[in-house]
Design a protein around this motif. Structure first.
Motif, PDB file in Angstrom:
ATOM      1  N   ASN A 150       0.827  -1.207   0.000  1.00 29.98           N
ATOM      2  CA  ASN A 150       0.000   0.000   0.000  1.00 29.98           C
ATOM      3  C   ASN A 150       0.862   1.258   0.000  1.00 29.98           C
ATOM      4  O   ASN A 150       0.544   2.244  -0.675  1.00 29.98           O
ATOM      5  CB  ASN A 150      -0.921  -0.002   1.211  1.00 29.98           C
ATOM      6  CG  ASN A 150      -1.937   1.113   1.162  1.00 29.98           C
ATOM      7  OD1 ASN A 150      -2.791   1.143   0.278  1.00 29.98           O
ATOM      8  ND2 ASN A 150      -1.832   2.055   2.088  1.00 29.98           N
ATOM      9  N   LEU A 153       2.114   1.898  -3.368  1.00 32.44           N
ATOM     10  CA  LEU A 153       1.043   2.495  -4.157  1.00 32.44           C
ATOM     11  C   LEU A 153       0.953   4.000  -3.897  1.00 32.44           C
ATOM     12  O   LEU A 153       0.826   4.803  -4.825  1.00 32.44           O
ATOM     13  CB  LEU A 153      -0.285   1.829  -3.809  1.00 32.44           C
ATOM     14  CG  LEU A 153      -1.565   2.514  -4.299  1.00 32.44           C
ATOM     15  CD1 LEU A 153      -1.598   2.559  -5.824  1.00 32.44           C
ATOM     16  CD2 LEU A 153      -2.792   1.790  -3.756  1.00 32.44           C
ATOM     17  N   PRO A 157       2.638   5.426  -7.418  1.00 30.00           N
ATOM     18  CA  PRO A 157       1.461   4.786  -8.015  1.00 30.00           C
ATOM     19  C   PRO A 157       1.650   4.352  -9.469  1.00 30.00           C
ATOM     20  O   PRO A 157       0.898   3.507  -9.961  1.00 30.00           O
ATOM     21  CB  PRO A 157       0.376   5.871  -7.896  1.00 30.00           C
ATOM     22  CG  PRO A 157       1.132   7.162  -7.786  1.00 30.00           C
ATOM     23  CD  PRO A 157       2.384   6.818  -7.027  1.00 30.00           C
ATOM     24  N   ARG A 173     -10.126 -10.496  -3.181  1.00 30.67           N
ATOM     25  CA  ARG A 173     -10.792  -9.480  -4.003  1.00 30.67           C
ATOM     26  C   ARG A 173     -10.838  -8.137  -3.274  1.00 30.67           C
ATOM     27  O   ARG A 173     -10.604  -7.081  -3.877  1.00 30.67           O
ATOM     28  CB  ARG A 173     -12.199  -9.931  -4.370  1.00 30.67           C
ATOM     29  CG  ARG A 173     -12.231 -11.104  -5.356  1.00 30.67           C
ATOM     30  CD  ARG A 173     -13.656 -11.523  -5.669  1.00 30.67           C
ATOM     31  NE  ARG A 173     -13.714 -12.599  -6.652  1.00 30.67           N
ATOM     32  CZ  ARG A 173     -13.577 -13.890  -6.350  1.00 30.67           C
ATOM     33  NH1 ARG A 173     -13.351 -14.256  -5.086  1.00 30.67           N
ATOM     34  NH2 ARG A 173     -13.636 -14.818  -7.298  1.00 30.67           N
ATOM     35  N   ALA A 176      -7.357  -6.772  -3.289  1.00 27.83           N
ATOM     36  CA  ALA A 176      -6.996  -6.251  -4.609  1.00 27.83           C
ATOM     37  C   ALA A 176      -7.616  -4.878  -4.844  1.00 27.83           C
ATOM     38  O   ALA A 176      -6.985  -3.998  -5.442  1.00 27.83           O
ATOM     39  CB  ALA A 176      -7.431  -7.231  -5.693  1.00 27.83           C
ATOM     40  N   ALA A 177      -8.834  -4.685  -4.381  1.00 25.44           N
ATOM     41  CA  ALA A 177      -9.485  -3.385  -4.555  1.00 25.44           C
ATOM     42  C   ALA A 177      -8.753  -2.294  -3.787  1.00 25.44           C
ATOM     43  O   ALA A 177      -8.713  -1.137  -4.214  1.00 25.44           O
ATOM     44  CB  ALA A 177     -10.938  -3.473  -4.097  1.00 25.44           C
ATOM     45  N   ARG A 178      -8.140  -2.684  -2.675  1.00 23.08           N
ATOM     46  CA  ARG A 178      -7.473  -1.691  -1.826  1.00 23.08           C
ATOM     47  C   ARG A 178      -6.074  -1.357  -2.316  1.00 23.08           C
ATOM     48  O   ARG A 178      -5.693  -0.187  -2.386  1.00 23.08           O
ATOM     49  CB  ARG A 178      -7.429  -2.198  -0.384  1.00 23.08           C
ATOM     50  CG  ARG A 178      -6.830  -1.187   0.594  1.00 23.08           C
ATOM     51  CD  ARG A 178      -7.057  -1.582   2.039  1.00 23.08           C
ATOM     52  NE  ARG A 178      -6.306  -2.760   2.432  1.00 23.08           N
ATOM     53  CZ  ARG A 178      -6.822  -3.962   2.629  1.00 23.08           C
ATOM     54  NH1 ARG A 178      -8.131  -4.154   2.474  1.00 23.08           N
ATOM     55  NH2 ARG A 178      -6.083  -4.982   2.989  1.00 23.08           N
ATOM     56  N   GLN A 180      -4.605  -2.523  -5.256  1.00 25.66           N
ATOM     57  CA  GLN A 180      -4.552  -2.459  -6.717  1.00 25.66           C
ATOM     58  C   GLN A 180      -3.328  -3.174  -7.317  1.00 25.66           C
ATOM     59  O   GLN A 180      -2.538  -2.574  -8.056  1.00 25.66           O
ATOM     60  CB  GLN A 180      -4.576  -0.993  -7.163  1.00 25.66           C
ATOM     61  CG  GLN A 180      -5.800  -0.237  -6.689  1.00 25.66           C
ATOM     62  CD  GLN A 180      -5.723   1.248  -6.963  1.00 25.66           C
ATOM     63  OE1 GLN A 180      -5.212   1.669  -7.992  1.00 25.66           O
ATOM     64  NE2 GLN A 180      -6.226   2.062  -6.041  1.00 25.66           N
ATOM     65  N   SER A 182      -1.241  -5.777  -9.801  1.00 25.45           N
ATOM     66  CA  SER A 182      -1.386  -6.320 -11.148  1.00 25.45           C
ATOM     67  C   SER A 182      -1.245  -7.839 -11.138  1.00 25.45           C
ATOM     68  O   SER A 182      -1.685  -8.507 -12.076  1.00 25.45           O
ATOM     69  CB  SER A 182      -0.338  -5.716 -12.085  1.00 25.45           C
ATOM     70  OG  SER A 182       0.972  -5.971 -11.609  1.00 25.45           O
ATOM     71  N   LEU A 204      -6.265 -10.221 -13.379  1.00 26.03           N
ATOM     72  CA  LEU A 204      -4.961 -10.109 -12.728  1.00 26.03           C
ATOM     73  C   LEU A 204      -4.077 -11.294 -13.098  1.00 26.03           C
ATOM     74  O   LEU A 204      -4.566 -12.349 -13.509  1.00 26.03           O
ATOM     75  CB  LEU A 204      -5.133 -10.050 -11.205  1.00 26.03           C
ATOM     76  CG  LEU A 204      -6.019  -8.915 -10.685  1.00 26.03           C
ATOM     77  CD1 LEU A 204      -6.183  -9.029  -9.176  1.00 26.03           C
ATOM     78  CD2 LEU A 204      -5.455  -7.562 -11.071  1.00 26.03           C
TER      79      LEU A 204
END
Length: 239
Positions: A150, A153, A157, A173, A176-178, A180, A182, A204
């Motif tokens: 995180n 990110l 980013p 899931r 992954a939303a938090r 992000q 690949s 992904l």
């Protein structure tokens, strides 16, 4: 982000001391276009290559990376188990590794090692090194630490990220939303065809570690895995 089918683990650990500059050269000589290296901050905050907190295993030196300046680490040999020039390889900075990778046209998966409570510091050191590296070098951040991923990110980013885990988390899931990512990088011993299918359907990538058997690699590719991390040169039929 497209990586390669086979990624050299810690450089190419079966042919050269792990996480060393000669390890990067050896990987290229063996045909690898991507490698993975382990990164953690030295006492002075400089990101250096080391999988373990201590140099005891690789260098037979009872030295903690986090309590030693990077300049001192650069004088400690970490080629235990190898001979000649390989045995004398020392702990490089991440910046020096990225500079060499740029010269070799070698992509680098930067695994951010993070002990409890050190995720932000570890990611900050890695991002700082990357900011000084040649712009041509191609990298991907990864970590077992959600905090570190995180932070990568937040600070960089534009650099793709992967979350590394033994078993794919049940809440992957939401994760992954938090953060992000690949890719997800999963332990080959716990990866299932159902996991691979679900992650791929989410758009992904999936990579498996550490795969040193060609037959296992072929089975993983049949499952849909995008690639594997390996210590060895694998003779596989998949192109």
């Amino acid at each position: 982000m497209k990586l390669s089918l086979c990624i050299g683990h810690r450089g190419i650990a079966s042919r050269a001391p792990e996480n060393t500059l000669l390890g990067l050269r050896a990987a290229v000589e063996k045909g690898f276009s991507w490698v993975e290296v382990d990164v953690r901050p030295a006492r002075d905050g400089v990101a250096v290559l080391s999988h373990d907190e201590s140099l005891l295993r690789c260098g037979k030196a009872d030295v903690l990376v986090s309590q030693t300046d990077s300049a001192v680490l650069s004088t400690i040999a970490v080629g235990a188990g190898f001979g000649g020039e390989l045995a004398q390889q020392t702990v490089p900075t991440l910046l020096s590794a990225l500079q060499m990778a740029a010269e070799l046209n070698l992509g680098v998966v930067i695994e951010i090692k993070s002990e409890l409570g050190m995720g932000v510091q570890s990611a900050t050191a890695a991002v700082a090194a990357l900011s000084q590296a040649p712009s041509s070098v191609c990298v991907l951040f990864s970590s077992f630490s959600q905090v570190a991923v995180n932070e990568a990110l937040l600070q960089a980013p534009h650099i793709p990220r992967a979350f590394t885990c033994e078993k794919l988390p049940d809440d992957w899931r939401t994760l992954a939303a938090r953060i992000q990512p690949s890719h997800f990088h999963c332990d080959t011993d716990f990866l299932t065809p159902q996991d691979v299918t679900a992650v791929k359907e989410a758009g992904l990538g999936v990579y498996a570690y550490t795969v040193n058997d060609a037959a296992r690699a072929e089975a993983l590719f049949d499952m849909g895995v995008d690639g594997v991390f390996t210590d060895k040169v694998l003779n596989i039929s998949k192109k």
